[in-house]
Design a protein around this motif. Structure first.
Motif, PDB file in Angstrom:
ATOM      1  N   SER A  97      15.569  66.150  91.089  1.00 31.45           N
ATOM      2  CA  SER A  97      15.394  65.951  89.651  1.00 31.45           C
ATOM      3  C   SER A  97      16.702  66.208  88.913  1.00 31.45           C
ATOM      4  N   PRO A  98      16.731  65.800  87.640  1.00 32.83           N
ATOM      5  CA  PRO A  98      17.907  66.127  86.807  1.00 32.83           C
ATOM      6  C   PRO A  98      18.049  67.638  86.665  1.00 32.83           C
ATOM      7  N   THR A  99      19.175  68.068  86.128  1.00 29.31           N
ATOM      8  CA  THR A  99      19.395  69.499  85.898  1.00 29.31           C
ATOM      9  C   THR A  99      18.483  69.982  84.767  1.00 29.31           C
ATOM     10  N   ASP A 100      18.332  71.289  84.667  1.00 26.15           N
ATOM     11  CA  ASP A 100      17.538  71.851  83.563  1.00 26.15           C
ATOM     12  C   ASP A 100      18.152  71.469  82.220  1.00 26.15           C
ATOM     13  N   GLU A 101      19.474  71.462  82.152  1.00 26.87           N
ATOM     14  CA  GLU A 101      20.166  71.084  80.903  1.00 26.87           C
ATOM     15  C   GLU A 101      19.833  69.631  80.526  1.00 26.87           C
ATOM     16  N   GLN A 102      19.835  68.747  81.507  1.00 33.64           N
ATOM     17  CA  GLN A 102      19.511  67.340  81.247  1.00 33.64           C
ATOM     18  C   GLN A 102      18.055  67.195  80.791  1.00 33.64           C
ATOM     19  N   LYS A 103      17.170  67.974  81.380  1.00 31.65           N
ATOM     20  CA  LYS A 103      15.754  67.934  80.985  1.00 31.65           C
ATOM     21  C   LYS A 103      15.576  68.442  79.551  1.00 31.65           C
ATOM     22  N   LYS A 104      16.307  69.501  79.213  1.00 30.75           N
ATOM     23  CA  LYS A 104      16.237  70.047  77.850  1.00 30.75           C
ATOM     24  C   LYS A 104      16.769  69.042  76.839  1.00 30.75           C
ATOM     25  N   GLN A 105      17.844  68.336  77.196  1.00 30.93           N
ATOM     26  CA  GLN A 105      18.424  67.334  76.305  1.00 30.93           C
ATOM     27  C   GLN A 105      17.402  66.239  76.007  1.00 30.93           C
ATOM     28  N   LEU A 106      16.680  65.793  77.019  1.00 30.41           N
ATOM     29  CA  LEU A 106      15.665  64.762  76.813  1.00 30.41           C
ATOM     30  C   LEU A 106      14.506  65.304  75.970  1.00 30.41           C
ATOM     31  N   ALA A 107      14.090  66.523  76.232  1.00 30.11           N
ATOM     32  CA  ALA A 107      13.000  67.117  75.448  1.00 30.11           C
ATOM     33  C   ALA A 107      13.393  67.237  73.972  1.00 30.11           C
ATOM     34  N   LYS A 108      14.617  67.659  73.725  1.00 30.14           N
ATOM     35  CA  LYS A 108      15.101  67.772  72.343  1.00 30.14           C
ATOM     36  C   LYS A 108      15.158  66.402  71.680  1.00 30.14           C
ATOM     37  N   LEU A 109      15.605  65.416  72.416  1.00 28.80           N
ATOM     38  CA  LEU A 109      15.675  64.048  71.909  1.00 28.80           C
ATOM     39  C   LEU A 109      14.284  63.531  71.528  1.00 28.80           C
ATOM     40  N   ARG A 110      13.302  63.833  72.349  1.00 28.13           N
ATOM     41  CA  ARG A 110      11.934  63.357  72.103  1.00 28.13           C
ATOM     42  C   ARG A 110      11.335  63.907  70.813  1.00 28.13           C
ATOM     43  N   THR A 111      11.863  65.023  70.332  1.00 27.31           N
ATOM     44  CA  THR A 111      11.334  65.571  69.081  1.00 27.31           C
ATOM     45  C   THR A 111      11.674  64.670  67.895  1.00 27.31           C
ATOM     46  N   LYS A 112      12.606  63.738  68.097  1.00 26.49           N
ATOM     47  CA  LYS A 112      13.028  62.827  67.030  1.00 26.49           C
ATOM     48  C   LYS A 112      12.472  61.409  67.237  1.00 26.49           C
ATOM     49  N   ALA A 113      11.549  61.266  68.173  1.00 28.13           N
ATOM     50  CA  ALA A 113      11.031  59.942  68.539  1.00 28.13           C
ATOM     51  C   ALA A 113      10.583  59.138  67.323  1.00 28.13           C
ATOM     52  N   HIS A 114      10.855  57.841  67.382  1.00 26.02           N
ATOM     53  CA  HIS A 114      10.447  56.870  66.360  1.00 26.02           C
ATOM     54  C   HIS A 114      11.105  57.102  65.002  1.00 26.02           C
ATOM     55  N   THR A 115      12.303  57.723  65.039  1.00 23.10           N
ATOM     56  CA  THR A 115      13.072  57.902  63.799  1.00 23.10           C
ATOM     57  C   THR A 115      14.496  57.402  64.031  1.00 23.10           C
ATOM     58  N   LYS A 116      15.189  57.138  62.945  1.00 26.95           N
ATOM     59  CA  LYS A 116      16.592  56.725  63.045  1.00 26.95           C
ATOM     60  C   LYS A 116      17.422  57.838  63.694  1.00 26.95           C
ATOM     61  N   ALA A 117      17.043  59.082  63.451  1.00 20.98           N
ATOM     62  CA  ALA A 117      17.754  60.217  64.040  1.00 20.98           C
ATOM     63  C   ALA A 117      17.688  60.174  65.576  1.00 20.98           C
ATOM     64  N   TYR A 118      16.592  59.653  66.107  1.00 19.68           N
ATOM     65  CA  TYR A 118      16.453  59.500  67.559  1.00 19.68           C
ATOM     66  C   TYR A 118      17.550  58.566  68.078  1.00 19.68           C
ATOM     67  N   ASP A 119      17.673  57.408  67.454  1.00 18.09           N
ATOM     68  CA  ASP A 119      18.659  56.422  67.896  1.00 18.09           C
ATOM     69  C   ASP A 119      20.074  56.997  67.840  1.00 18.09           C
ATOM     70  N   VAL A 120      20.392  57.684  66.761  1.00 18.01           N
ATOM     71  CA  VAL A 120      21.724  58.285  66.604  1.00 18.01           C
ATOM     72  C   VAL A 120      21.951  59.328  67.703  1.00 18.01           C
ATOM     73  N   ALA A 121      20.991  60.202  67.920  1.00 13.64           N
ATOM     74  CA  ALA A 121      21.131  61.251  68.938  1.00 13.64           C
ATOM     75  C   ALA A 121      21.208  60.644  70.340  1.00 13.64           C
ATOM     76  N   TRP A 122      20.418  59.614  70.593  1.00 11.71           N
ATOM     77  CA  TRP A 122      20.417  58.961  71.901  1.00 11.71           C
ATOM     78  C   TRP A 122      21.788  58.337  72.183  1.00 11.71           C
ATOM     79  N   LEU A 123      22.331  57.625  71.209  1.00 10.55           N
ATOM     80  CA  LEU A 123      23.631  56.991  71.382  1.00 10.55           C
ATOM     81  C   LEU A 123      24.739  58.015  71.599  1.00 10.55           C
ATOM     82  N   LYS A 124      24.718  59.100  70.843  1.00  7.79           N
ATOM     83  CA  LYS A 124      25.725  60.151  71.013  1.00  7.79           C
ATOM     84  C   LYS A 124      25.612  60.798  72.396  1.00  7.79           C
ATOM     85  N   ALA A 125      24.386  61.045  72.831  1.00  3.36           N
ATOM     86  CA  ALA A 125      24.177  61.627  74.163  1.00  3.36           C
ATOM     87  C   ALA A 125      24.665  60.676  75.253  1.00  3.36           C
TER      88      ALA A 125
END
Length: 187
Positions: A97-125
């Motif tokens: 599996s991915p590292t714990d850090e990578q899993k946390k990054q995805l979990a944090k990203l999901r908190t912004k799902a379906h918002t413009k902030a999600y797209d911005v955070a996803w692109l930066k990541a």
């Protein structure tokens, strides 16, 4: 180095004693701990990228991010098959599996799902992740010991550079013009 010395000593002892040496042992490609680390890190990175690309397909708000995510998903799945194939050949075990850090990054990203902030955070990541991956690849190309692993790094580099071009600067770039610019710039 110590392991190589021990292996060489064992082979020499077997040869002097007249014992048969297994063809698999005699042809086992040598890897350094850096080569093994490259394979494990690349595999974990691919697993994380696959998960993030799938997530963007469901949670991104712009068609550009969804198109880029589709490209990344396709390519990281192909690249991971190559990583697994080479790791198997050189007998490097890969994590599940991915590292714990990578899993946390995805979990944090999901908190912004379906918002413009999600797209911005996803692109930066994605931009940051692909920069790190290029650095990892370049390090392996320059310092790797195993020819199979170094060849793999050389093979993966253009795709990762193209991906970085798609998300460079945390902005979505998915036109043909953007693809050509990414290929020319190499980053």
């Amino acid at each position: 180095m110590r392991m190589r010395h021990q292996l060489a000593t064992a082979v020499a002892v077997l040869a002097v004693s007249g014992a048969a040496i297994s063809p698999a042992l005699a042809t086992c490609p040598r890897t350094s701990s850096a080569d093994d680390t490259f394979l494990r890190t690349a595999h974990r990175g691919n697993l994380a990228e696959i998960a993030m690309a799938k997530d963007a397909g469901k949670n991104a708000t712009t068609s550009c991010v969804k198109r880029v995510a589709k490209v990344l998903l396709r390519d990281h799945m192909k690249m991971d098959e190559e990583v697994k194939r080479v790791a198997d050949k050189v007998r490097t075990s890969l994590p599940d599996s991915p590292t714990d850090e990578q899993k946390k990054q995805l979990a944090k990203l999901r908190t912004k799902a379906h918002t413009k902030a999600y797209d911005v955070a996803w692109l930066k990541a994605q931009a940051a992740g692909h920069m790190k991956t290029l650095d990892l690849i370049d390090h392996e190309i320059k310092y790797g010991h195993n020819d199979k692993v170094r060849h793999l790094a050389k093979k993966l580099r253009p795709t990762v550079a193209m991906h970085l071009g798609l998300v460079h600067g945390g902005t979505c770039h998915d036109s043909d013009k953007d693809h050509k610019a990414a290929a020319v710039n190499g980053r």
